[in-house]
Design an enzyme around this catalytic site. Structure first.
Site, PDB file in Angstrom:
ATOM      1  N   GLY B  12       0.751  -1.228   0.016  1.00 36.46           N
ATOM      2  CA  GLY B  12       0.042   0.019   0.001  1.00 36.46           C
ATOM      3  C   GLY B  12       0.923   1.357   0.131  1.00 36.46           C
ATOM      4  N   SER B 142      -3.034   0.333  14.300  1.00 32.45           N
ATOM      5  CA  SER B 142      -3.762   1.559  14.804  1.00 32.45           C
ATOM      6  C   SER B 142      -4.068   1.739  16.234  1.00 32.45           C
ATOM      7  CB  SER B 142      -5.093   1.639  13.773  1.00 32.45           C
ATOM      8  OG  SER B 142      -5.751   2.532  14.416  1.00 32.45           O
ATOM      9  N   TYR B 155     -12.687  -2.666  11.757  1.00 31.74           N
ATOM     10  CA  TYR B 155     -11.274  -2.129  11.611  1.00 31.74           C
ATOM     11  C   TYR B 155     -10.674  -2.410  13.181  1.00 31.74           C
ATOM     12  CZ  TYR B 155      -7.831   1.574  10.649  1.00 31.74           C
ATOM     13  OH  TYR B 155      -6.527   2.359  10.508  1.00 31.74           O
ATOM     14  N   SER B 156     -11.226  -2.187  14.226  1.00 33.08           N
ATOM     15  CA  SER B 156     -10.567  -2.518  15.584  1.00 33.08           C
ATOM     16  C   SER B 156     -10.125  -3.875  15.339  1.00 33.08           C
ATOM     17  CB  SER B 156     -11.419  -2.054  16.522  1.00 33.08           C
ATOM     18  OG  SER B 156     -11.832  -0.638  16.605  1.00 33.08           O
ATOM     19  N   ILE B 188      -4.204  10.418  11.812  1.00 32.86           N
ATOM     20  CA  ILE B 188      -3.037  10.863  10.667  1.00 32.86           C
ATOM     21  C   ILE B 188      -3.674  11.680   9.455  1.00 32.86           C
ATOM     22  CG2 ILE B 188      -0.794  10.336   9.350  1.00 32.86           C
ATOM     23  CD1 ILE B 188      -0.637   9.971  12.574  1.00 32.86           C
TER      24      ILE B 188
HETATM   25  N1  LIG Z   1      -4.709   7.442   8.411  1.00 31.13           N
HETATM   26  C1  LIG Z   1      -4.608   7.286   9.773  1.00 31.13           C
HETATM   27  O1  LIG Z   1      -5.213   8.022  10.469  1.00 31.13           O
HETATM   28  C2  LIG Z   1      -4.503   5.916  10.167  1.00 31.13           C
HETATM   29  C3  LIG Z   1      -4.405   5.781  11.572  1.00 31.13           C
HETATM   30  C4  LIG Z   1      -4.120   4.633  11.763  1.00 31.13           C
HETATM   31  C5  LIG Z   1      -3.612   3.374  11.181  1.00 31.13           C
HETATM   32  N2  LIG Z   1      -3.479   4.000   9.908  1.00 31.13           N
HETATM   33  C6  LIG Z   1      -3.288   2.572   9.061  1.00 31.13           C
HETATM   34  O2  LIG Z   1      -2.014   3.243   8.329  1.00 31.13           O
HETATM   35  C7  LIG Z   1      -2.340   2.229   7.219  1.00 31.13           C
HETATM   36  C8  LIG Z   1      -2.137   3.430   5.929  1.00 31.13           C
HETATM   37  O3  LIG Z   1      -3.348   4.251   5.783  1.00 31.13           O
HETATM   38  P1  LIG Z   1      -3.310   5.449   5.182  1.00 31.13           P
HETATM   39  O4  LIG Z   1      -4.218   6.454   5.950  1.00 31.13           O
HETATM   40  O5  LIG Z   1      -2.146   5.947   4.615  1.00 31.13           O
HETATM   41  O6  LIG Z   1      -4.545   4.841   3.968  1.00 31.13           O
HETATM   42  P2  LIG Z   1      -4.723   5.404   2.415  1.00 31.13           P
HETATM   43  O7  LIG Z   1      -4.266   6.903   2.349  1.00 31.13           O
HETATM   44  O8  LIG Z   1      -6.093   5.107   2.184  1.00 31.13           O
HETATM   45  O9  LIG Z   1      -3.821   4.501   1.554  1.00 31.13           O
HETATM   46  C9  LIG Z   1      -3.748   3.342   1.409  1.00 31.13           C
HETATM   47  C10 LIG Z   1      -2.762   2.558   0.458  1.00 31.13           C
HETATM   48  O10 LIG Z   1      -2.964   1.090   0.455  1.00 31.13           O
HETATM   49  C11 LIG Z   1      -3.240   0.710  -0.592  1.00 31.13           C
HETATM   50  N3  LIG Z   1      -4.259  -0.401  -0.552  1.00 31.13           N
HETATM   51  C12 LIG Z   1      -5.558  -0.482  -0.140  1.00 31.13           C
HETATM   52  N4  LIG Z   1      -6.129  -1.598  -0.534  1.00 31.13           N
HETATM   53  C13 LIG Z   1      -5.167  -2.325  -0.792  1.00 31.13           C
HETATM   54  C14 LIG Z   1      -5.100  -3.898  -1.363  1.00 31.13           C
HETATM   55  N5  LIG Z   1      -6.232  -4.694  -1.074  1.00 31.13           N
HETATM   56  N6  LIG Z   1      -4.200  -4.350  -1.852  1.00 31.13           N
HETATM   57  C15 LIG Z   1      -3.008  -3.472  -1.903  1.00 31.13           C
HETATM   58  N7  LIG Z   1      -2.757  -2.131  -1.500  1.00 31.13           N
HETATM   59  C16 LIG Z   1      -4.089  -1.727  -1.023  1.00 31.13           C
HETATM   60  C17 LIG Z   1      -3.647   1.798  -1.303  1.00 31.13           C
HETATM   61  O11 LIG Z   1      -3.584   1.494  -2.786  1.00 31.13           O
HETATM   62  P3  LIG Z   1      -4.874   1.818  -3.860  1.00 31.13           P
HETATM   63  O12 LIG Z   1      -5.175   3.354  -3.750  1.00 31.13           O
HETATM   64  O13 LIG Z   1      -3.922   1.450  -5.071  1.00 31.13           O
HETATM   65  O14 LIG Z   1      -5.893   0.962  -3.390  1.00 31.13           O
HETATM   66  C18 LIG Z   1      -3.024   2.938  -0.880  1.00 31.13           C
HETATM   67  O15 LIG Z   1      -1.774   2.998  -1.266  1.00 31.13           O
HETATM   68  C19 LIG Z   1      -3.433   1.727   7.155  1.00 31.13           C
HETATM   69  O16 LIG Z   1      -3.140   0.055   7.270  1.00 31.13           O
HETATM   70  C20 LIG Z   1      -4.389   2.163   8.048  1.00 31.13           C
HETATM   71  O17 LIG Z   1      -5.529   1.362   8.622  1.00 31.13           O
HETATM   72  C21 LIG Z   1      -4.031   4.830   9.407  1.00 31.13           C
END
Ligand SMILES: NC(=O)c1ccc[n+]([C@@H]2O[C@H](COP(=O)([O-])OP(=O)(O)OC[C@H]3O[C@@H](n4cnc5c(N)ncnc54)[C@H](OP(=O)(O)O)[C@@H]3O)[C@@H](O)[C@H]2O)c1
Lengths: 85, 248
Positions: B12, B142, B155-156, B188
């Site tokens: 991702g 998370s 998600y949790s 984030i």
């Molecule tokens: N943002 C927050 O506040 C936050 C907080 C806690 C934890 N997290 C965790 O941090 C991680 C990244 O989050 P983010 O906020 O950066 O998310 P994001 O901006 O939505 O980006 C998600 C990334 O994952 C890829 N992805 C999604 N489904 C996929 C799949 N089935 N196979 C391969 N790639 C996939 C997406 O690619 P495509 O666009 O090509 O689908 C994208 O590159 C996640 O695990 C999330 O749960 C985020």
């Protein structure tokens, strides 16, 4: 016959590898002794044997073949096959 | 450069936290192999942007849910790049709603991506790490997996599962010099949190002692710390919270 000699050396080298990883003496390892049942290996040790063989003979043992690493005879067969390819 | 000659896989890696980690690792000299599920254009853009800076990153369209394809790809890259040193399981999705509104699909999709995706990639690379007697796995969970958040049971559960998975594996593979750690980001600023309703954001803000959302770079720098064995070599099985104090 040089070819046979090579096979013999191979067999000896293998026995040495297995003995080192299993921390047992070479004499203890019968050709058909099962690594897990007879020599007390676990799956990680089998993997170490695979890794050591890969490194020494510059071959690749696929993941599916790792369960076959269960006795000296079988490891030898595996090695022979890989070296032929 | 801290990661010269290292090869890192980031799932991702085209948006948000993943993309920031790809850039941070590449800037430290690593050859980064990142995956994504949808946007080829974006992946190509990231590749060329980094290439112009003399950095090495390559994108691969591989769904984290596709166990077969992951294993096939692994064989290819192990040959092409000679090995992998760092695996970062980051790809994740959220489908937030109250349990009473949640469909079976909402549940399955989140578990399949976040938790099964972690299994798929880690299972694919663990034999390589065991053979090398060296490996570094960083999992992006998370705060939701630590404290539970309303409207996020799926998600949790997936994120809590990632934490337990990591601790169990850390113990299992520590004798082989493989480290497994978890980063728990709080709120984030990414596409994921941009979807949160304003009302919810207003409610959460007072609960964050540092009084703001975090940046993707702040998470990426924590990942760099774990990726760099010269500074974190004695750290395994840990859960590091990057959350502005939200869950202390
Ligand atoms: N943002 C927050 O506040 C936050 C907080 C806690 C934890 N997290 C965790 O941090 C991680 C990244 O989050 P983010 O906020 O950066 O998310 P994001 O901006 O939505 O980006 C998600 C990334 O994952 C890829 N992805 C999604 N489904 C996929 C799949 N089935 N196979 C391969 N790639 C996939 C997406 O690619 P495509 O666009 O090509 O689908 C994208 O590159 C996640 O695990 C999330 O749960 C985020």
């Amino acid at each position: 016959m040089p070819a046979e000699k090579t096979l013999d050396t191979l067999r000896q080298e293998l026995r040495k590898i297995v003995a080192e990883i299993g921390e047992i003496s070479e004499e203890e390892i019968k050709d058909d002794a099962n690594f897990i049942d007879d020599l007390g290996f676990d799956s990680m040790k089998a993997l170490e044997v695979a890794a050591a063989i890969e490194k020494k003979y510059k071959i690749r043992i696929s993941e599916e073949e790792i369960p076959k690493i269960n006795s000296l005879v079988n490891v030898f067969k595996l090695l022979e096959k890989s070296l032929k390819n | 450069m801290k990661l010269q000659d290292k090869v890192a896989v980031v799932t991702g890696g085209t948006r948000g936290i993943g993309r920031a980690m790809v850039e941070a690792l590449a800037r430290e000299g690593a050859q980064v192999l990142f995956t994504y599920a949808h946007n080829d254009l974006l992946a190509g853009q990231i590749e060329s942007e980094l290439r112009e800076q003399g950095l090495k990153a390559k994108g691969f369209k591989i769904d984290v849910r596709d166990f077969e394809k992951i294993n096939q790809w692994k064989e290819e890259i192990l040959i092409e790049f000679g090995g992998v040193d760092i695996l970062i399981n980051n790809a994740g999705i959220a489908k937030d709603k109250a349990l009473m509104m949640m469909s079976r699909e909402d549940w399955d999709e989140v578990i399949d991506t976040n938790l099964n995706g972690l299994f798929n990639f880690t299972r694919a690379f663990i034999v390589h790490f065991l053979k090398k007697k060296e490996g570094n796995i960083i999992n992006i969970s998370s705060v939701s997996g630590l404290i539970g958040l309303p409207r996020q049971v799926n998600y949790s559960a997936s994120k809590g599962g990632m934490i337990s998975f990591s601790k169990a594996l850390a113990k299992e593979v520590a004798p082989y010099n493989i480290r497994v750690n978890v980063i728990c980001p709080g709120f984030i600023d990414t596409d994921m949190t941009r979807k949160l309703r304003e009302e919810y954001v207003r409610q959460m803000m007072p609960l964050i002692p540092l009084g703001r959302f975090g940046t993707v770079e702040e998470v990426a720098r924590t990942a760099l710390f774990l990726a760099d064995e010269t500074v974190s070599h004695y750290i395994t099985g840990q859960v590091i919270r990057v959350d502005g104090g939200l869950t202390m």
